[in-house]
Structures are given as structure tokens and as C-alpha cells.
Design a protein around this motif. Structure first.
Motif, PDB file in Angstrom:
ATOM      1  N   MET A 201       0.825  -1.166   0.000  1.00 56.18           N
ATOM      2  CA  MET A 201       0.000   0.000   0.000  1.00 56.18           C
ATOM      3  C   MET A 201       0.872   1.232   0.000  1.00 56.18           C
ATOM      4  O   MET A 201       1.526   1.552   0.957  1.00 56.18           O
ATOM      5  N   SER A 202       0.848   1.886  -1.022  1.00 56.61           N
ATOM      6  CA  SER A 202       1.619   3.118  -1.130  1.00 56.61           C
ATOM      7  C   SER A 202       0.681   4.297  -0.982  1.00 56.61           C
ATOM      8  O   SER A 202      -0.410   4.310  -1.537  1.00 56.61           O
ATOM      9  N   GLU A 203       1.170   5.295  -0.251  1.00 57.39           N
ATOM     10  CA  GLU A 203       0.352   6.487  -0.062  1.00 57.39           C
ATOM     11  C   GLU A 203       0.796   7.539  -1.060  1.00 57.39           C
ATOM     12  O   GLU A 203       1.959   7.872  -1.156  1.00 57.39           O
ATOM     13  N   LYS A 204      -0.146   8.064  -1.787  1.00 56.02           N
ATOM     14  CA  LYS A 204       0.151   9.110  -2.763  1.00 56.02           C
ATOM     15  C   LYS A 204      -0.215  10.454  -2.146  1.00 56.02           C
ATOM     16  O   LYS A 204      -1.245  10.582  -1.500  1.00 56.02           O
TER      17      LYS A 204
ATOM     18  N   SER B  81      -4.202  19.010  -1.445  1.00 60.20           N
ATOM     19  CA  SER B  81      -3.579  19.557  -0.242  1.00 60.20           C
ATOM     20  C   SER B  81      -2.232  20.195  -0.561  1.00 60.20           C
ATOM     21  O   SER B  81      -1.868  21.212   0.016  1.00 60.20           O
ATOM     22  N   SER B  82      -1.474  19.627  -1.483  1.00 65.62           N
ATOM     23  CA  SER B  82      -0.183  20.222  -1.834  1.00 65.62           C
ATOM     24  C   SER B  82      -0.371  21.517  -2.629  1.00 65.62           C
ATOM     25  O   SER B  82       0.389  22.460  -2.459  1.00 65.62           O
ATOM     26  N   SER B  83      -1.392  21.602  -3.454  1.00 65.21           N
ATOM     27  CA  SER B  83      -1.623  22.847  -4.195  1.00 65.21           C
ATOM     28  C   SER B  83      -2.131  23.945  -3.256  1.00 65.21           C
ATOM     29  O   SER B  83      -1.808  25.112  -3.423  1.00 65.21           O
ATOM     30  N   LYS B  84      -2.922  23.589  -2.251  1.00 65.26           N
ATOM     31  CA  LYS B  84      -3.387  24.562  -1.267  1.00 65.26           C
ATOM     32  C   LYS B  84      -2.200  25.107  -0.464  1.00 65.26           C
ATOM     33  O   LYS B  84      -2.120  26.295  -0.184  1.00 65.26           O
ATOM     34  N   LEU B  85      -1.292  24.230  -0.105  1.00 65.02           N
ATOM     35  CA  LEU B  85      -0.118  24.634   0.643  1.00 65.02           C
ATOM     36  C   LEU B  85       0.739  25.606  -0.163  1.00 65.02           C
ATOM     37  O   LEU B  85       1.216  26.624   0.357  1.00 65.02           O
TER      38      LEU B  85
END
Length: 150
Positions: free
Chosen positions: A1-4, A9-13
Motif C-alpha cells: 500500500m503506497s500512499e500518494k 492539499s499540496s496545491s493549497k499549501l
């Protein structure tokens, strides 16, 4: 299980960081702009510097009106005024009268009247008593040097 990483959330940051940088940059630019304008106004305006002349009324040694014990006040007083040669001459001539007014005023005081918060009231009172004696100008300030209450 890999978390992407979540793209939202990264664009909001990134947007929050960019907005923060814009606000800080705008505030810095505005501060620099206002500071540079103040500097130009003071140097380009033709303001004549006002010089104040002081005149010594010499040293005073007076009794205070304290009832519990004998208290003394020793103070060197200077009066300050704007450039006025006629007033300088008048101060020299009226010095005995002015000294008498100052002595009467100071002798009516108590030790508690010379606290830091009350001394300015004494200075205002002295100015109000001295200025009616003068006809060729007015004094603006009273300066106490070597103030000693014993």
C-alpha cells in the motif's frame, strides 16, 4: 500500500505560501516607500531650526513647608527662551525680581511636591509667575539642574 500525496492539499499549501510571500513583500515595499518619502520631506523642506537660549538664575537654597521636620531644597535653575536679545537684557535687569518670585514659589512647596510626576507642575507654575514680569518676550521652559531635597 503506497500512499500518494494528495494533489489538492499540496496545491493549497503552495497557494498559502505564495500569498504569505506576497503579503510580506508588499508590507516591506510599503514600509520602505514611506520611510524614503519621510526622509525626502524633511531634507527638502525649508525649515529654520529653532535655537533655544538658556539663562541661569543661579542656585537656590530654600526651606520647604514640611511640618514633620526641617527640609531644604537646593536647585540650580535655568530658563529657556527663543532667540531674543531684548529678552536676554531684560532677564539680566529683572533677575532679582525673578529670583524673588522663584523663592516664594519654592518655599511654599513640600518634599512630596518634588516627585517626578509633580515637578512639571512646579515648572509650569514658575513659568506662569515669571512671564507677567517680562515685557520683551516670554520664557518657554524651566530647567532644574542639581535638584537636591534634604
Amino acid at each position: 500500500m503506497s500512499e500518494k500525496p494528495d494533489k489538492k492539499s499540496s496545491s493549497k499549501l503552495i497557494i498559502i505560501i505564495l500569498l504569505g510571500l506576497i503579503v510580506v513583500g508588499g508590507a516591506a515595499f510599503g514600509g520602505m516607500y514611506l520611510a524614503s518619502n519621510k526622509g525626502l520631506t524633511t531634507t527638502s523642506g525649508k525649515v529654520k531650526p529653532v535655537t533655544e537660549i538658556t539663562y541661569s538664575l543661579d542656585e537656590f537654597l530654600v526651606n520647604l513647608t514640611d511640618t514633620d521636620t526641617k527640609r531644604y531644597l537646593k536647585v540650580l535653575i535655568y530658563v529657556g527662551y527663543g532667540e531674543n536679545s531684548a529678552l536676554a537684557t531684560e532677564l539680566e535687569k529683572q533677575k532679582p525680581v525673578i529670583r524673588d518670585l522663584v523663592i516664594k514659589t519654592l518655599r511654599s512647596k513640600k518634599t512630596t511636591d518634588f516627585d517626578d510626576s509633580v515637578v512639571d507642575n512646579i515648572k509650569k507654575e514658575l513659568i506662569a509667575r515669571i512671564n507677567p514680569v517680562l515685557t520683551k518676550g516670554k520664557i518657554d521652559h524651566i530647567y532644574f539642574n542639581d535638584l537636591l531635597v534634604q
